[in-house]
Design an enzyme around this catalytic site. Structure first.
Site, PDB file in Angstrom:
ATOM      1  N   ASP A 156       8.535 -11.725  42.260  1.00  0.00           N
ATOM      2  CA  ASP A 156       9.463 -11.393  43.131  1.00  0.00           C
ATOM      3  C   ASP A 156      10.879 -11.671  42.679  1.00  0.00           C
ATOM      4  OD1 ASP A 156       7.295 -10.627  44.486  1.00  0.00           O
ATOM      5  OD2 ASP A 156       7.282 -12.146  45.787  1.00  0.00           O
ATOM      6  N   ARG A 157      11.923 -10.991  43.166  1.00  0.00           N
ATOM      7  CA  ARG A 157      13.397 -11.183  42.827  1.00  0.00           C
ATOM      8  C   ARG A 157      13.663 -12.581  43.196  1.00  0.00           C
ATOM      9  NH1 ARG A 157      18.222  -8.639  42.467  1.00  0.00           N
ATOM     10  NH2 ARG A 157      20.139  -9.925  43.397  1.00  0.00           N
TER      11      ARG A 157
END
Length: 306
Positions: A140-141
């Protein structure tokens, strides 16, 4: 195992365990080369034994010098863009990078820059590596930590298969709210899309199976938070975040799944370690990402013990 890169060619000195294996069997059965790439090697005559082009039915002998053209010049596939990132393992075949938090793994649209893949392309460019940027998995970012890249097509195919068969081990550390009653366990709940929030996932009977193993490493009574070590048996989007939230112990700093700002500067989730079989030598490789910006101090202390 003696190996070396010579321009576009990879050379390996055949070990005793591969004595009697044919050229075709080494490529097809040992390295499990995909059919399309196998055909390319055959048509382009991309293999030699002791400097000679031999029939693929030739049996290899220990100490033979086998060469295969693994490193043809390729476009990066993304725009090179300098990024402050840490290389934690690298050889001619694979690269493991410690992704910073707040950075996408790869571009989501044409021409996008600022992602980890862009940074890897810039790193390749600086070091004269002319190959496509191939990420094997994603984070995930908001999540930091170890991400694996393959540096040529064969390594990419082998590592993709390892991921599919769950032979790549990924260990995470997270700081979660509250005290978890059971010190270790397995969370086995399917995860699907949340119809009310397009960017979120949720536990859903109709979702895909998702399995997370966890172990409580430390509980801080004063802050009422727990440090948890987690291993993924599956790799669903937001899997750890959704599972811990569902258990009533959301991850600190998770602005997507928490209803209010809890005061943490970032998502306190870090991919601390990755372990896999080397795509060529079959050796077990482990790489640890032991640092990351803005992680809570209590999590940093445990990270150094991984």
């Amino acid at each position: 195992m003696e190996t070396n890169k010579q321009g576009e060619w990879f050379e390996i000195v055949i070990p005793e365990k591969w004595e009697g294996v044919t050229i075709e069997s080494l490529l097809k059965d040992v390295w499990k080369t995909p059919k399309k790439l196998l055909h390319q090697f055959r048509m382009n005559k991309d293999t030699t034994v002791n400097g000679e082009q031999l029939s693929w039915s030739t049996m290899l002998k220990a100490k033979d010098r086998f060469r295969v053209r693994l490193f043809p010049s390729e476009e990066f596939g993304v725009i090179p863009d300098k990024l402050d990132m840490q290389i934690i393992y690298e050889d001619d075949h694979v690269l493991v990078v410690n992704k910073p938090a707040g950075v996408d793994t790869h571009p989501n649209e044409d021409g996008q820059t600022g992602t980890l893949a862009n940074g890897v392309a810039f790193y390749y460019m600086e070091n004269g590596v002319e190959t496509k940027v191939r990420h094997i998995h994603r984070l995930d970012r908001e999540t930091s930590g170890a991400i694996l890249f393959a540096k040529h097509a064969l390594a990419g195919a082998v590592m993709d298969r390892q991921l599919e068969k769950r032979n790549i081990s990924r260990t995470y550390l997270a700081l979660v709210h509250g005290q978890i009653k059971r010190e270790q366990g397995i969370i086995d709940f399917p995860i699907g899309k949340d119809r009310h929030h397009p960017n979120r996932r949720r536990v859903s009977p109709g979702g895909q199976r998702a399995v997370t193993e966890y172990q409580v490493v430390r509980y801080d009574k004063k802050q009422h938070v727990s440090v948890v070590k987690l291993d993924l048996q599956t790799g669903r989007t937001h899997q750890i975040r959704v599972h811990m939230h569902h258990q009533g112990h959301p991850i600190a700093g998770d602005k997507l799944y928490e209803k209010q700002n809890d005061g943490y500067a970032r998502l306190a989730l870090h991919a601390a370690k990755i372990s896999f079989l080397h795509p060529i030598t079959e050796e077990r490789i482990s790489a640890s990402a032991v640092s990351s910006d803005r992680l809570p101090e209590i999590l940093k202390q445990e990270l150094n013990k991984i």
